[in-house]
Design an enzyme around this catalytic site. Structure first.
Site, PDB file in Angstrom:
ATOM      1  N   GLY A 276      25.331 -58.937 -77.129  1.00 21.59           N
ATOM      2  CA  GLY A 276      25.313 -57.889 -75.817  1.00 21.59           C
ATOM      3  C   GLY A 276      26.165 -56.820 -76.085  1.00 21.59           C
TER       4      GLY A 276
ATOM      5  CG  LEU B 130      23.829 -51.760 -77.365  1.00 16.11           C
ATOM      6  CD1 LEU B 130      22.086 -51.682 -77.777  1.00 16.11           C
ATOM      7  CD2 LEU B 130      24.458 -50.217 -77.883  1.00 16.11           C
TER       8      LEU B 130
ATOM      9  CD  GLN C 178      31.855 -51.955 -67.054  1.00 14.95           C
ATOM     10  OE1 GLN C 178      31.584 -52.866 -66.795  1.00 14.95           O
ATOM     11  NE2 GLN C 178      32.846 -51.087 -66.622  1.00 14.95           N
TER      12      GLN C 178
ATOM     13  CG  ASP D 225      22.235 -55.447 -76.203  1.00 18.25           C
ATOM     14  OD1 ASP D 225      23.525 -55.444 -75.624  1.00 18.25           O
ATOM     15  OD2 ASP D 225      21.077 -55.640 -75.432  1.00 18.25           O
TER      16      ASP D 225
ATOM     17  CE1 TYR E  56      28.327 -63.025 -64.571  1.00 17.59           C
ATOM     18  CE2 TYR E  56      29.974 -62.915 -62.802  1.00 17.59           C
ATOM     19  CZ  TYR E  56      29.793 -62.497 -64.339  1.00 17.59           C
ATOM     20  OH  TYR E  56      30.348 -61.746 -65.115  1.00 17.59           O
TER      21      TYR E  56
ATOM     22  CE  LYS F 290      30.545 -64.758 -66.924  1.00 18.35           C
ATOM     23  NZ  LYS F 290      30.515 -64.302 -68.451  1.00 18.35           N
TER      24      LYS F 290
HETATM   25  P1  NAD Z   1      26.543 -55.623 -69.223  1.00 15.36           P
HETATM   26  O1  NAD Z   1      25.566 -55.990 -68.398  1.00 15.36           O
HETATM   27  O2  NAD Z   1      27.011 -54.385 -69.374  1.00 15.36           O
HETATM   28  O3  NAD Z   1      26.303 -55.788 -70.829  1.00 15.36           O
HETATM   29  C1  NAD Z   1      25.530 -57.369 -71.075  1.00 15.36           C
HETATM   30  C2  NAD Z   1      24.789 -56.726 -72.206  1.00 15.36           C
HETATM   31  O4  NAD Z   1      24.012 -58.219 -72.498  1.00 15.36           O
HETATM   32  C3  NAD Z   1      23.850 -55.859 -72.149  1.00 15.36           C
HETATM   33  O5  NAD Z   1      23.613 -54.907 -73.051  1.00 15.36           O
HETATM   34  C4  NAD Z   1      22.285 -56.721 -72.101  1.00 15.36           C
HETATM   35  O6  NAD Z   1      20.998 -55.728 -72.813  1.00 15.36           O
HETATM   36  C5  NAD Z   1      22.887 -57.664 -72.861  1.00 15.36           C
HETATM   37  N1  NAD Z   1      21.574 -59.010 -72.601  1.00 15.36           N
HETATM   38  C6  NAD Z   1      21.231 -59.394 -71.572  1.00 15.36           C
HETATM   39  N2  NAD Z   1      20.466 -60.409 -72.034  1.00 15.36           N
HETATM   40  C7  NAD Z   1      20.373 -60.658 -73.208  1.00 15.36           C
HETATM   41  C8  NAD Z   1      19.824 -61.594 -74.117  1.00 15.36           C
HETATM   42  N3  NAD Z   1      19.120 -62.562 -73.608  1.00 15.36           N
HETATM   43  N4  NAD Z   1      20.081 -61.486 -75.539  1.00 15.36           N
HETATM   44  C9  NAD Z   1      21.103 -60.670 -76.030  1.00 15.36           C
HETATM   45  N5  NAD Z   1      21.755 -59.665 -75.073  1.00 15.36           N
HETATM   46  C10 NAD Z   1      21.292 -59.713 -73.754  1.00 15.36           C
HETATM   47  O7  NAD Z   1      28.006 -56.578 -69.345  1.00 15.36           O
HETATM   48  P2  NAD Z   1      29.383 -56.232 -69.700  1.00 15.36           P
HETATM   49  O8  NAD Z   1      30.153 -55.597 -68.352  1.00 15.36           O
HETATM   50  O9  NAD Z   1      29.508 -55.677 -70.888  1.00 15.36           O
HETATM   51  O10 NAD Z   1      29.828 -57.870 -69.693  1.00 15.36           O
HETATM   52  C11 NAD Z   1      29.856 -58.755 -70.834  1.00 15.36           C
HETATM   53  C12 NAD Z   1      30.317 -59.838 -70.694  1.00 15.36           C
HETATM   54  O11 NAD Z   1      31.579 -60.024 -69.712  1.00 15.36           O
HETATM   55  C13 NAD Z   1      29.353 -60.705 -69.712  1.00 15.36           C
HETATM   56  O12 NAD Z   1      29.184 -62.170 -70.210  1.00 15.36           O
HETATM   57  C14 NAD Z   1      30.007 -60.753 -68.376  1.00 15.36           C
HETATM   58  O13 NAD Z   1      29.797 -61.888 -67.582  1.00 15.36           O
HETATM   59  C15 NAD Z   1      31.600 -60.512 -68.504  1.00 15.36           C
HETATM   60  N6  NAD Z   1      32.310 -59.921 -67.760  1.00 15.36           N
HETATM   61  C16 NAD Z   1      32.256 -58.708 -67.504  1.00 15.36           C
HETATM   62  C17 NAD Z   1      33.072 -58.113 -66.293  1.00 15.36           C
HETATM   63  C18 NAD Z   1      32.836 -56.788 -66.021  1.00 15.36           C
HETATM   64  O14 NAD Z   1      33.335 -56.250 -64.930  1.00 15.36           O
HETATM   65  N7  NAD Z   1      32.074 -55.838 -66.917  1.00 15.36           N
HETATM   66  C19 NAD Z   1      33.804 -59.004 -65.768  1.00 15.36           C
HETATM   67  C20 NAD Z   1      33.916 -60.190 -65.854  1.00 15.36           C
HETATM   68  C21 NAD Z   1      33.045 -60.929 -66.920  1.00 15.36           C
HETATM   69  C1  AKB Z   2      30.599 -58.780 -61.647  1.00 15.36           C
HETATM   70  O1  AKB Z   2      30.823 -57.994 -60.699  1.00 15.36           O
HETATM   71  O2  AKB Z   2      29.455 -59.332 -61.799  1.00 15.36           O
HETATM   72  C2  AKB Z   2      31.559 -58.488 -62.723  1.00 15.36           C
HETATM   73  C3  AKB Z   2      32.478 -59.754 -62.974  1.00 15.36           C
HETATM   74  C4  AKB Z   2      33.729 -59.440 -62.079  1.00 15.36           C
HETATM   75  O3  AKB Z   2      32.173 -60.666 -63.550  1.00 15.36           O
HETATM   76  N1  AKB Z   2      32.040 -57.263 -62.790  1.00 15.36           N
END
Ligand code: NAD
Ligand code: AKB
Length: 315
Positions: free
Chosen positions: A8, A10, A12, A34, A141, A145
């Site tokens: 994953g 690519l 955020q 990704d 979600y 988790k």
């Molecule tokens: P994002 O949605 O920006 O990126 C997720 C990436 O996963 C994307 O690039 C997408 O193309 C890829 N993806 C989706 N389905 C896929 C698959 N089947 N196989 C391979 N790749 C796939 O999310 P993020 O913000 O970068 O978050 C990354 C991780 O961190 C996630 O598990 C998310 O739950 C966790 N997280 C993020 C936040 C946040 O605020 N950004 C907060 C808490 C937890």
């Molecule tokens: C979302 O809002 O889904 C994420 C997270 C806090 O897990 N930013």
């Protein structure tokens, strides 16, 4: 020297984390993967492979071929998008995690799992939510988790796998856009402040959630994965936070630097319900005690940096 595979990559977090890891450990040591290809140029120099994490065989092949000793499993579907397609979210978020853990077990890799404040639910104490407490989320979600946290701890207990993870709050950044979560408003507001001088929030006033600026989030991943394992009483996953605010407070912080900035509201009931099920603020003292977690950015410092970086990006 570590050899790392990121799933994953690519998204955020991955976009910035991969650049940071490549700086720290060397370009060729970090294999980015990704399910999509758009945005690979933002990862800098280094290997990239297409990978759908629900394809366990391909995941295994790539980890072996890269001779990885560490897997950072970022692939996932975020909270708001997950509620629109719970079946897909379960498949990617749970089956993908299981595949990644199995490969890590077979190849004896250290493993990072990004849990979330979404692992808590309406029955959790909402203020200063403790590290160890009730976890009964009511979103797919969040259910994935909590299950993921348990599964990672299981692999540590059963197989001695070096699994580690954090419960990220909402992450705020100026590089890649957020991927369809509930906390996304706190990123979009900065873009609209610069482009339009106003923003319409889908989250209601008075809704507090934990947040963090991306540089601190990146530090947390590196810091936890480098931490002395003998100090870790917890594994999956640590509460971490940098700040807690509601939309009006964020708007006031922006208004100091964007005079006349106006915040309007058009609340989205679906995302508002998710936000209300999450804590107002979490207690990250376990992370501070066990691996010296210490974020650098508060709301004011983050706002100054976000506005400066976004102005340069959007000009
Ligand atoms: P994002 O949605 O920006 O990126 C997720 C990436 O996963 C994307 O690039 C997408 O193309 C890829 N993806 C989706 N389905 C896929 C698959 N089947 N196989 C391979 N790749 C796939 O999310 P993020 O913000 O970068 O978050 C990354 C991780 O961190 C996630 O598990 C998310 O739950 C966790 N997280 C993020 C936040 C946040 O605020 N950004 C907060 C808490 C937890
Ligand atoms: C979302 O809002 O889904 C994420 C997270 C806090 O897990 N930013």
């Amino acid at each position: 020297m570590k050899r790392i595979v990121v799933t994953g990559g690519l998204g955020q977090i991955g976009t910035e984390l991969i650049r940071r890891l490549r700086k720290e450990y060397g370009n060729d040591c970090v294999l980015a993967t990704d399910v999509k290809e758009e945005g690979t140029e933002r990862l800098g120099e280094g290997p990239f492979e297409l990978l759908d994490v629900t394809d366990g065989n391909k995941l295994s092949e790539l980890v072996k071929r890269h001779r990885a000793d560490t897997v950072l499993h970022l692939a996932g579907i975020l909270s708001a998008n997950a509620e629109k397609n719970p079946q897909l979210a379960w498949s990617v978020n749970m089956n993908g995690l299981y595949n990644a853990l199995e490969v890590a077990r077979q190849e004896s890799c250290s493993f990072f799992f990004p849990s979330s404040i979404a692992a808590f639910g309406p029955g959790t104490p909402q203020d200063k939510t403790p590290q160890d407490t009730v976890q009964r989320p009511n979103t797919i979600y969040g259910v994935a988790k909590v299950s993921g946290e348990l599964l990672c701890d299981y692999y540590h207990g059963k197989y001695g796998l070096d699994t580690r993870g954090v419960r990220f709050p909402g992450l705020i950044s100026y590089d890649a856009l957020p991927g369809g979560g509930t906390t996304d408003y706190a990123v979009h507001i900065y873009y609209d402040a610069i482009r339009k001088g106003s923003y319409t929030s889908f989250i209601a006033p008075g809704t507090y959630m934990d947040m963090m600026y991306m540089p601190d989030a990146l530090d947390s991943v590196v810091g936890l994965m480098e931490a002395d394992p003998s100090r870790l009483k917890h594994r999956c996953c640590f509460n971490i936070t940098a700040m807690s605010f509601e939309p009006d407070q964020l708007a006031a912080a922006i208004e100091k630097h964007v005079p006349g900035f106006v915040l309007n509201y058009d609340v989205d009931p679906a995302r508002q319900a998710i936000a209300e099920s999450w804590p107002n603020s979490i207690d990250d003292s376990a992370a501070r005690e066990e691996w010296d977690w210490n974020p650098k950015y508060d709301l004011e410092a983050m706002t100054v940096d976000m506005l400066e970086k976004l102005k340069a990006k959007l000009s």
